[in-house]
Enzyme design. Structure first.
Site, short mmCIF file in Angstrom:
data_model
loop_
_atom_site.label_atom_id
_atom_site.label_comp_id
_atom_site.label_asym_id
_atom_site.label_seq_id
_atom_site.Cartn_x
_atom_site.Cartn_y
_atom_site.Cartn_z
N ARG A 5 -0.13 -1.22 -3.53
CA ARG A 5 -0.20 -0.03 -2.67
C ARG A 5 -0.50 1.25 -3.45
O ARG A 5 -0.75 2.30 -2.84
CB ARG A 5 1.12 0.14 -1.91
CG ARG A 5 1.34 -0.88 -0.85
CD ARG A 5 1.87 -0.29 0.44
NE ARG A 5 2.94 0.62 0.29
CZ ARG A 5 4.19 0.43 0.76
NH1 ARG A 5 4.48 -0.69 1.38
NH2 ARG A 5 5.09 1.35 0.63
N MET A 56 1.11 -9.10 -0.64
CA MET A 56 1.64 -8.48 0.59
C MET A 56 0.76 -8.82 1.79
O MET A 56 -0.19 -9.59 1.69
CB MET A 56 1.75 -6.97 0.41
CG MET A 56 2.96 -6.54 -0.39
SD MET A 56 3.09 -4.73 -0.40
CE MET A 56 4.75 -4.51 -0.99
N GLY A 57 1.07 -8.18 2.91
CA GLY A 57 0.26 -8.38 4.12
C GLY A 57 1.07 -8.55 5.38
O GLY A 57 0.51 -8.72 6.46
N ILE A 104 -2.68 -1.45 4.03
CA ILE A 104 -3.28 -2.45 3.14
C ILE A 104 -3.37 -3.80 3.86
O ILE A 104 -4.15 -4.64 3.48
CB ILE A 104 -2.50 -2.61 1.82
CG1 ILE A 104 -1.06 -3.12 2.05
CG2 ILE A 104 -2.51 -1.34 1.01
CD1 ILE A 104 -0.38 -3.65 0.79
N ASP A 105 -2.54 -3.99 4.91
CA ASP A 105 -2.45 -5.31 5.56
C ASP A 105 -3.69 -5.63 6.42
O ASP A 105 -3.93 -6.80 6.73
CB ASP A 105 -1.21 -5.38 6.46
CG ASP A 105 0.07 -5.06 5.72
OD1 ASP A 105 0.09 -5.18 4.49
OD2 ASP A 105 1.06 -4.68 6.39
N ARG A 124 5.06 -20.92 -12.69
CA ARG A 124 5.53 -19.55 -12.84
C ARG A 124 5.17 -18.77 -11.57
O ARG A 124 4.16 -19.06 -10.93
CB ARG A 124 4.88 -18.86 -14.03
CG ARG A 124 5.34 -19.39 -15.37
CD ARG A 124 6.78 -19.01 -15.69
NE ARG A 124 7.17 -19.41 -17.02
CZ ARG A 124 7.68 -20.59 -17.36
NH1 ARG A 124 7.87 -21.53 -16.43
NH2 ARG A 124 8.01 -20.86 -18.61
O1 F6P Z 1 2.66 -2.71 5.65
C1 F6P Z 1 2.41 -2.49 4.30
C2 F6P Z 1 3.40 -3.24 3.45
O2 F6P Z 1 3.07 -3.01 2.09
C3 F6P Z 1 3.51 -4.72 3.74
O3 F6P Z 1 2.46 -5.46 3.19
C4 F6P Z 1 4.87 -5.02 3.16
O4 F6P Z 1 5.48 -6.13 3.77
C5 F6P Z 1 5.65 -3.77 3.46
O5 F6P Z 1 4.71 -2.74 3.65
C6 F6P Z 1 6.61 -3.36 2.38
O6 F6P Z 1 7.32 -2.26 2.82
P1 F6P Z 1 8.32 -1.42 1.91
O7 F6P Z 1 7.49 -0.41 1.18
O8 F6P Z 1 9.25 -0.82 2.88
O9 F6P Z 1 8.98 -2.38 0.95
#
Ligand code: F6P
Length: 369
Positions: free
Chosen positions: A294, A190-191, A147-148, A285
Protein backbone atom coordinates in the site's frame (compact mmCIF):
# COMPACT_ATOMS: atom_id res chain seq x y z
CA UNK A 1 -19.88 36.62 -5.77
CA UNK A 2 -18.86 34.17 -3.04
CA UNK A 3 -16.53 31.44 -4.20
CA UNK A 4 -17.84 27.88 -4.40
CA UNK A 5 -16.55 25.82 -1.46
CA UNK A 6 -15.91 22.13 -2.06
CA UNK A 7 -14.50 19.63 0.42
CA UNK A 8 -12.29 16.69 -0.47
CA UNK A 9 -11.48 13.69 1.69
CA UNK A 10 -9.79 10.30 1.55
CA UNK A 11 -11.46 7.36 3.32
CA UNK A 12 -10.70 3.73 4.13
CA UNK A 13 -7.25 2.16 3.75
CA UNK A 14 -4.73 4.35 1.96
CA UNK A 15 -3.28 3.45 -1.43
CA UNK A 16 -0.81 4.91 -3.91
CA UNK A 17 -2.39 7.64 -6.03
CA UNK A 18 -4.55 9.39 -3.39
CA UNK A 19 -2.35 12.47 -3.50
CA UNK A 20 -2.45 12.46 -7.31
CA UNK A 21 -6.27 12.64 -7.23
CA UNK A 22 -6.13 15.49 -4.69
CA UNK A 23 -3.52 17.26 -6.84
CA UNK A 24 -5.63 17.08 -10.00
CA UNK A 25 -8.93 17.93 -8.30
CA UNK A 26 -7.38 21.01 -6.65
CA UNK A 27 -5.67 22.17 -9.84
CA UNK A 28 -8.92 21.89 -11.76
CA UNK A 29 -11.23 23.00 -8.94
CA UNK A 30 -9.22 25.86 -7.48
CA UNK A 31 -7.12 26.69 -10.55
CA UNK A 32 -9.72 26.51 -13.31
CA UNK A 33 -13.04 26.96 -11.51
CA UNK A 34 -11.88 29.29 -8.74
CA UNK A 35 -13.20 27.15 -5.84
CA UNK A 36 -12.07 27.20 -2.26
CA UNK A 37 -11.09 23.59 -1.52
CA UNK A 38 -11.18 22.22 2.01
CA UNK A 39 -9.17 19.05 2.62
CA UNK A 40 -10.89 17.10 5.42
CA UNK A 41 -8.57 15.29 7.81
CA UNK A 42 -8.76 11.52 8.42
CA UNK A 43 -11.81 10.62 6.32
CA UNK A 44 -14.97 12.03 7.96
CA UNK A 45 -13.22 12.77 11.29
CA UNK A 46 -12.64 16.39 10.28
CA UNK A 47 -16.36 16.83 9.56
CA UNK A 48 -17.57 14.99 12.66
CA UNK A 49 -15.56 17.35 14.86
CA UNK A 50 -14.33 20.67 13.48
CA UNK A 51 -11.82 20.89 16.34
CA UNK A 52 -10.27 17.52 15.40
CA UNK A 53 -6.52 17.85 14.90
CA UNK A 54 -4.48 14.71 14.50
CA UNK A 55 -2.09 16.24 13.70
CA UNK A 56 -3.12 19.25 11.63
CA UNK A 57 -6.90 19.48 11.26
CA UNK A 58 -8.69 20.32 8.02
CA UNK A 59 -6.56 22.12 5.43
CA UNK A 60 -7.42 24.75 2.86
CA UNK A 61 -5.85 23.41 -0.32
CA UNK A 62 -4.48 25.62 -3.06
CA UNK A 63 -2.54 25.00 -6.25
CA UNK A 64 0.49 26.08 -4.25
CA UNK A 65 -0.10 23.67 -1.36
CA UNK A 66 -0.55 20.60 -3.60
CA UNK A 67 2.61 21.28 -5.59
CA UNK A 68 4.87 18.22 -5.62
CA UNK A 69 2.38 15.76 -4.08
CA UNK A 70 1.43 13.92 -7.30
CA UNK A 71 4.15 11.30 -6.95
CA UNK A 72 3.91 10.87 -3.18
CA UNK A 73 2.40 7.75 -1.57
CA UNK A 74 -0.12 7.91 1.29
CA UNK A 75 -2.48 10.87 1.59
CA UNK A 76 -1.68 14.38 2.78
CA UNK A 77 -5.15 14.48 4.36
CA UNK A 78 -4.77 11.32 6.41
CA UNK A 79 -7.40 8.60 6.34
CA UNK A 80 -9.15 6.08 8.54
CA UNK A 81 -11.07 2.87 8.08
CA UNK A 82 -12.88 3.41 11.39
CA UNK A 83 -14.66 6.67 10.76
CA UNK A 84 -18.08 5.65 9.50
CA UNK A 85 -20.27 8.43 10.98
CA UNK A 86 -23.23 6.04 11.12
CA UNK A 87 -21.17 3.60 13.24
CA UNK A 88 -18.68 5.89 14.90
CA UNK A 89 -16.41 4.18 17.41
CA UNK A 90 -16.55 5.45 20.99
CA UNK A 91 -15.00 4.12 24.16
CA UNK A 92 -17.53 3.07 26.79
CA UNK A 93 -17.07 3.82 30.51
CA UNK A 94 -15.97 0.20 31.09
CA UNK A 95 -13.15 0.56 28.52
CA UNK A 96 -14.90 -1.46 25.81
CA UNK A 97 -15.65 0.02 22.39
CA UNK A 98 -19.08 0.66 20.95
CA UNK A 99 -20.53 2.63 18.03
CA UNK A 100 -22.94 5.57 17.79
CA UNK A 101 -24.52 7.51 14.92
CA UNK A 102 -22.91 10.96 14.51
CA UNK A 103 -24.05 11.56 10.94
CA UNK A 104 -26.19 14.56 11.98
CA UNK A 105 -22.98 16.25 13.19
CA UNK A 106 -21.43 15.73 9.74
CA UNK A 107 -24.44 17.34 8.08
CA UNK A 108 -24.46 20.26 10.54
CA UNK A 109 -20.72 20.89 10.16
CA UNK A 110 -20.94 20.60 6.37
CA UNK A 111 -23.53 23.41 6.41
CA UNK A 112 -21.62 25.45 8.99
CA UNK A 113 -18.55 25.42 6.73
CA UNK A 114 -20.65 26.75 3.82
CA UNK A 115 -19.72 23.74 1.66
CA UNK A 116 -21.62 23.05 -1.53
CA UNK A 117 -20.17 19.63 -2.31
CA UNK A 118 -17.82 16.86 -1.22
CA UNK A 119 -15.40 14.79 -3.29
CA UNK A 120 -15.05 11.48 -1.47
CA UNK A 121 -12.09 9.35 -2.53
CA UNK A 122 -12.59 5.85 -1.21
CA UNK A 123 -13.40 2.20 -1.66
CA UNK A 124 -16.61 0.22 -1.28
CA UNK A 125 -17.10 1.16 2.37
CA UNK A 126 -16.63 4.87 1.61
CA UNK A 127 -19.10 4.69 -1.28
CA UNK A 128 -21.71 3.08 1.01
CA UNK A 129 -21.16 5.86 3.56
CA UNK A 130 -21.37 8.43 0.72
CA UNK A 131 -24.73 6.99 -0.34
CA UNK A 132 -26.11 7.35 3.21
CA UNK A 133 -24.75 10.89 3.59
CA UNK A 134 -26.31 11.83 0.24
CA UNK A 135 -29.63 10.57 1.56
CA UNK A 136 -29.18 13.11 4.37
CA UNK A 137 -28.64 15.92 1.86
CA UNK A 138 -24.84 16.10 1.34
CA UNK A 139 -23.99 16.39 -2.37
CA UNK A 140 -21.13 13.95 -3.12
CA UNK A 141 -18.93 12.94 -6.04
CA UNK A 142 -17.08 9.64 -5.53
CA UNK A 143 -13.62 8.58 -6.73
CA UNK A 144 -12.86 4.82 -6.70
CA UNK A 145 -9.67 3.87 -4.85
CA UNK A 146 -8.32 0.64 -3.47
CA UNK A 147 -5.43 -1.69 -4.09
CA UNK A 148 -8.01 -4.53 -4.00
CA UNK A 149 -9.71 -3.45 -7.27
CA UNK A 150 -12.98 -4.82 -5.89
CA UNK A 151 -15.19 -1.80 -6.53
CA UNK A 152 -18.14 -2.44 -8.84
CA UNK A 153 -18.93 -0.37 -11.94
CA UNK A 154 -15.34 0.57 -12.79
CA UNK A 155 -12.84 -1.46 -14.78
CA UNK A 156 -10.08 -0.42 -12.41
CA UNK A 157 -9.49 1.45 -9.18
CA UNK A 158 -6.29 3.47 -8.80
CA UNK A 159 -3.73 1.88 -6.47
CA UNK A 160 -4.26 -1.60 -7.86
CA UNK A 161 -1.59 -1.35 -10.55
CA UNK A 162 1.04 -0.23 -8.03
CA UNK A 163 0.15 -3.02 -5.59
CA UNK A 164 0.44 -5.60 -8.37
CA UNK A 165 3.80 -4.14 -9.36
CA UNK A 166 5.10 -4.35 -5.78
CA UNK A 167 3.83 -7.92 -5.35
CA UNK A 168 5.34 -8.95 -8.69
CA UNK A 169 8.72 -7.54 -7.74
CA UNK A 170 8.50 -9.40 -4.42
CA UNK A 171 7.82 -12.64 -6.29
CA UNK A 172 10.86 -12.06 -8.48
CA UNK A 173 12.98 -11.64 -5.37
CA UNK A 174 11.47 -14.66 -3.65
CA UNK A 175 12.16 -16.77 -6.75
CA UNK A 176 15.91 -16.15 -6.50
CA UNK A 177 16.13 -17.35 -2.93
CA UNK A 178 13.63 -20.19 -3.50
CA UNK A 179 15.81 -21.51 -6.31
CA UNK A 180 19.01 -21.25 -4.28
CA UNK A 181 17.52 -23.24 -1.38
CA UNK A 182 15.24 -25.63 -3.31
CA UNK A 183 12.31 -24.39 -1.23
CA UNK A 184 8.60 -23.94 -1.59
CA UNK A 185 7.77 -20.29 -0.97
CA UNK A 186 4.30 -19.20 0.07
CA UNK A 187 3.68 -15.50 -0.57
CA UNK A 188 0.54 -13.94 0.92
CA UNK A 189 -0.86 -10.86 -0.78
CA UNK A 190 -3.69 -8.48 0.15
CA UNK A 191 -7.01 -8.02 -1.62
CA UNK A 192 -9.64 -8.83 1.01
CA UNK A 193 -12.33 -11.05 -0.52
CA UNK A 194 -11.16 -10.41 -4.09
CA UNK A 195 -8.28 -12.22 -5.75
CA UNK A 196 -7.26 -9.60 -8.30
CA UNK A 197 -3.86 -8.80 -6.78
CA UNK A 198 -3.04 -12.50 -6.36
CA UNK A 199 -4.15 -13.36 -9.89
CA UNK A 200 -2.35 -10.52 -11.66
CA UNK A 201 0.85 -10.61 -9.59
CA UNK A 202 0.84 -14.41 -9.66
CA UNK A 203 0.79 -14.49 -13.44
CA UNK A 204 3.27 -11.63 -13.81
CA UNK A 205 5.60 -13.19 -11.23
CA UNK A 206 5.45 -16.70 -12.70
CA UNK A 207 3.77 -18.35 -9.68
CA UNK A 208 3.22 -22.11 -9.83
CA UNK A 209 0.04 -21.96 -7.77
CA UNK A 210 -2.38 -19.10 -7.09
CA UNK A 211 -5.01 -19.44 -4.38
CA UNK A 212 -7.94 -17.06 -4.67
CA UNK A 213 -10.94 -16.33 -2.44
CA UNK A 214 -13.15 -17.02 -5.45
CA UNK A 215 -11.78 -20.56 -6.05
CA UNK A 216 -11.79 -22.62 -2.83
CA UNK A 217 -8.69 -24.81 -2.80
CA UNK A 218 -7.66 -28.33 -1.81
CA UNK A 219 -4.04 -29.01 -0.96
CA UNK A 220 -3.72 -32.34 -2.79
CA UNK A 221 -3.44 -30.80 -6.30
CA UNK A 222 -0.81 -28.36 -5.00
CA UNK A 223 1.24 -31.13 -3.36
CA UNK A 224 1.00 -33.12 -6.60
CA UNK A 225 2.14 -30.11 -8.67
CA UNK A 226 5.18 -29.65 -6.38
CA UNK A 227 6.00 -33.36 -6.63
CA UNK A 228 5.83 -33.29 -10.41
CA UNK A 229 7.99 -30.19 -10.63
CA UNK A 230 10.62 -31.82 -8.43
CA UNK A 231 10.53 -34.99 -10.53
CA UNK A 232 11.10 -32.80 -13.61
CA UNK A 233 14.13 -31.11 -11.97
CA UNK A 234 12.41 -27.89 -10.83
CA UNK A 235 13.40 -28.00 -7.21
CA UNK A 236 11.48 -24.95 -6.01
CA UNK A 237 7.89 -23.74 -6.28
CA UNK A 238 6.10 -20.47 -5.60
CA UNK A 239 2.57 -20.32 -4.24
CA UNK A 240 0.71 -17.00 -4.14
CA UNK A 241 -2.04 -16.96 -1.53
CA UNK A 242 -4.64 -14.20 -1.46
CA UNK A 243 -5.31 -13.17 2.14
CA UNK A 244 -8.98 -14.09 1.63
CA UNK A 245 -8.26 -17.54 0.16
CA UNK A 246 -10.25 -20.36 1.73
CA UNK A 247 -10.05 -24.12 1.63
CA UNK A 248 -12.92 -26.08 0.07
CA UNK A 249 -15.56 -26.45 2.80
CA UNK A 250 -13.63 -23.94 4.97
CA UNK A 251 -13.67 -20.24 5.77
CA UNK A 252 -11.21 -17.38 5.23
CA UNK A 253 -8.62 -16.85 8.00
CA UNK A 254 -9.96 -14.05 10.17
CA UNK A 255 -7.91 -12.25 12.83
CA UNK A 256 -9.21 -9.52 15.13
CA UNK A 257 -12.57 -7.79 14.58
CA UNK A 258 -12.73 -4.32 16.10
CA UNK A 259 -15.91 -2.27 16.48
CA UNK A 260 -16.66 -0.10 13.45
CA UNK A 261 -14.16 -1.89 11.18
CA UNK A 262 -14.13 -4.85 8.83
CA UNK A 263 -12.72 -8.09 10.29
CA UNK A 264 -8.98 -8.36 9.61
CA UNK A 265 -7.90 -11.17 7.31
CA UNK A 266 -4.83 -12.85 8.77
CA UNK A 267 -2.95 -16.10 8.42
CA UNK A 268 -4.11 -17.50 5.07
CA UNK A 269 -0.52 -18.10 3.88
CA UNK A 270 0.60 -19.63 7.16
CA UNK A 271 -2.41 -21.96 7.16
CA UNK A 272 -1.50 -23.21 3.67
CA UNK A 273 2.13 -23.74 4.71
CA UNK A 274 1.29 -25.56 7.95
CA UNK A 275 -1.06 -27.96 6.24
CA UNK A 276 0.97 -28.43 3.07
CA UNK A 277 4.26 -29.00 4.90
CA UNK A 278 3.58 -32.60 5.98
CA UNK A 279 2.37 -33.46 2.45
CA UNK A 280 5.60 -32.56 0.62
CA UNK A 281 9.30 -33.35 0.88
CA UNK A 282 10.50 -29.76 0.41
CA UNK A 283 11.18 -27.05 2.99
CA UNK A 284 8.60 -24.26 3.15
CA UNK A 285 8.85 -20.57 3.98
CA UNK A 286 6.09 -17.95 4.24
CA UNK A 287 6.32 -14.26 3.27
CA UNK A 288 3.42 -11.92 4.08
CA UNK A 289 3.70 -8.76 1.96
CA UNK A 290 1.12 -6.82 4.00
CA UNK A 291 1.15 -3.05 3.95
CA UNK A 292 4.27 -2.87 1.77
CA UNK A 293 1.71 -3.23 -1.05
CA UNK A 294 0.00 0.00 0.00
CA UNK A 295 2.95 2.34 0.40
CA UNK A 296 5.36 4.15 -1.85
CA UNK A 297 5.11 6.15 -5.01
CA UNK A 298 2.27 5.26 -7.39
CA UNK A 299 3.11 3.58 -10.70
CA UNK A 300 2.93 5.69 -13.85
CA UNK A 301 -0.35 4.00 -14.73
CA UNK A 302 -1.88 4.83 -11.35
CA UNK A 303 -0.64 8.42 -11.51
CA UNK A 304 -2.32 8.94 -14.87
CA UNK A 305 -5.53 7.17 -13.79
CA UNK A 306 -5.66 9.17 -10.54
CA UNK A 307 -5.15 12.46 -12.38
CA UNK A 308 -7.91 11.55 -14.84
CA UNK A 309 -10.22 10.66 -11.95
CA UNK A 310 -9.38 13.89 -10.08
CA UNK A 311 -10.09 16.03 -13.13
CA UNK A 312 -13.37 14.23 -13.86
CA UNK A 313 -14.51 14.49 -10.22
CA UNK A 314 -13.89 18.24 -10.15
CA UNK A 315 -15.76 18.72 -13.43
CA UNK A 316 -18.75 16.74 -12.15
CA UNK A 317 -18.84 18.84 -8.97
CA UNK A 318 -18.59 22.07 -10.99
CA UNK A 319 -21.54 20.98 -13.14
CA UNK A 320 -23.49 20.04 -10.02
CA UNK A 321 -23.66 16.39 -11.06
CA UNK A 322 -23.57 14.93 -7.57
CA UNK A 323 -24.43 11.36 -6.63
CA UNK A 324 -21.98 10.12 -9.27
CA UNK A 325 -18.73 8.16 -8.96
CA UNK A 326 -16.11 8.64 -11.66
CA UNK A 327 -15.24 5.36 -13.33
CA UNK A 328 -13.01 3.83 -15.99
CA UNK A 329 -14.88 1.91 -18.63
CA UNK A 330 -13.33 0.56 -21.81
CA UNK A 331 -10.37 2.95 -21.44
CA UNK A 332 -12.57 6.04 -21.07
CA UNK A 333 -13.39 8.03 -17.95
CA UNK A 334 -17.11 8.21 -17.34
CA UNK A 335 -19.37 8.24 -14.28
CA UNK A 336 -21.85 5.89 -12.64
CA UNK A 337 -24.32 6.43 -9.83
CA UNK A 338 -22.84 6.03 -6.35
CA UNK A 339 -25.93 4.06 -5.46
CA UNK A 340 -25.14 1.48 -8.16
CA UNK A 341 -21.41 1.44 -7.39
CA UNK A 342 -22.03 0.83 -3.69
CA UNK A 343 -24.62 -1.90 -4.19
CA UNK A 344 -22.18 -4.76 -4.71
CA UNK A 345 -18.53 -5.74 -5.07
CA UNK A 346 -16.42 -6.93 -7.99
CA UNK A 347 -14.82 -10.34 -7.73
CA UNK A 348 -12.60 -12.51 -9.94
CA UNK A 349 -14.89 -14.61 -12.12
CA UNK A 350 -13.44 -18.15 -12.06
CA UNK A 351 -14.58 -18.46 -15.70
CA UNK A 352 -12.79 -15.28 -16.85
CA UNK A 353 -10.15 -15.27 -19.55
CA UNK A 354 -7.25 -14.43 -17.23
CA UNK A 355 -7.95 -17.49 -15.08
CA UNK A 356 -8.03 -19.65 -18.24
CA UNK A 357 -4.76 -18.08 -19.38
CA UNK A 358 -3.15 -18.94 -16.06
CA UNK A 359 -4.44 -22.50 -16.25
CA UNK A 360 -3.18 -22.77 -19.85
CA UNK A 361 0.37 -21.93 -18.75
CA UNK A 362 0.18 -24.53 -15.99
CA UNK A 363 -0.78 -22.49 -12.91
CA UNK A 364 -2.45 -24.62 -10.25
CA UNK A 365 -5.51 -23.10 -8.49
CA UNK A 366 -5.99 -25.99 -6.07
CA UNK A 367 -9.33 -27.02 -7.58
CA UNK A 368 -7.89 -29.45 -10.15
CA UNK A 369 -9.11 -33.06 -10.18
O1 F6P B 1 -8.69 -2.70 1.39
C1 F6P B 1 -7.31 -2.50 1.34
C2 F6P B 1 -6.61 -3.42 2.30
O2 F6P B 1 -5.22 -3.21 2.18
C3 F6P B 1 -6.95 -4.90 2.16
O3 F6P B 1 -6.29 -5.50 1.08
C4 F6P B 1 -6.55 -5.41 3.52
O4 F6P B 1 -7.27 -6.56 3.88
C5 F6P B 1 -6.93 -4.27 4.43
O5 F6P B 1 -6.97 -3.11 3.64
C6 F6P B 1 -5.97 -4.06 5.57
O6 F6P B 1 -6.47 -3.05 6.37
P1 F6P B 1 -5.67 -2.40 7.59
O7 F6P B 1 -4.82 -1.31 7.02
O8 F6P B 1 -6.74 -1.90 8.48
O9 F6P B 1 -4.83 -3.49 8.22
Amino acid sequence: MAKKRIAIMTGGGDCPGLNAVIYAAVRVGAGRFGWEVLGVEDATRGLIDLEYRFPHGNLWLTEESVRGILSRGGTILGTSNRSDPFNFVVRNADGTEGTIDVSDQVVANFQKLGLSGLISIGGDGSMRIAKRLMDKGIPIVGVPKTIDNDLACTDQTFGFDTAVQIATEALDRVRDTAESHDRVMVVEVMGRDAGFIALHAGIAGGADAILLPEIPYRLEPIAEMIKQRRAAGQTYSIIVVAEGAKPAHGEASIGEHKAGAMPRLMGAGMRVAERLGPMIAAELRVTVLGHIQRGGSPSNYDRVLAVRYGQAAAELAERGEFGRMVALRGGKITSVSIEEASAGNKRVDPAEQLVSTARAIGVCFGDEA
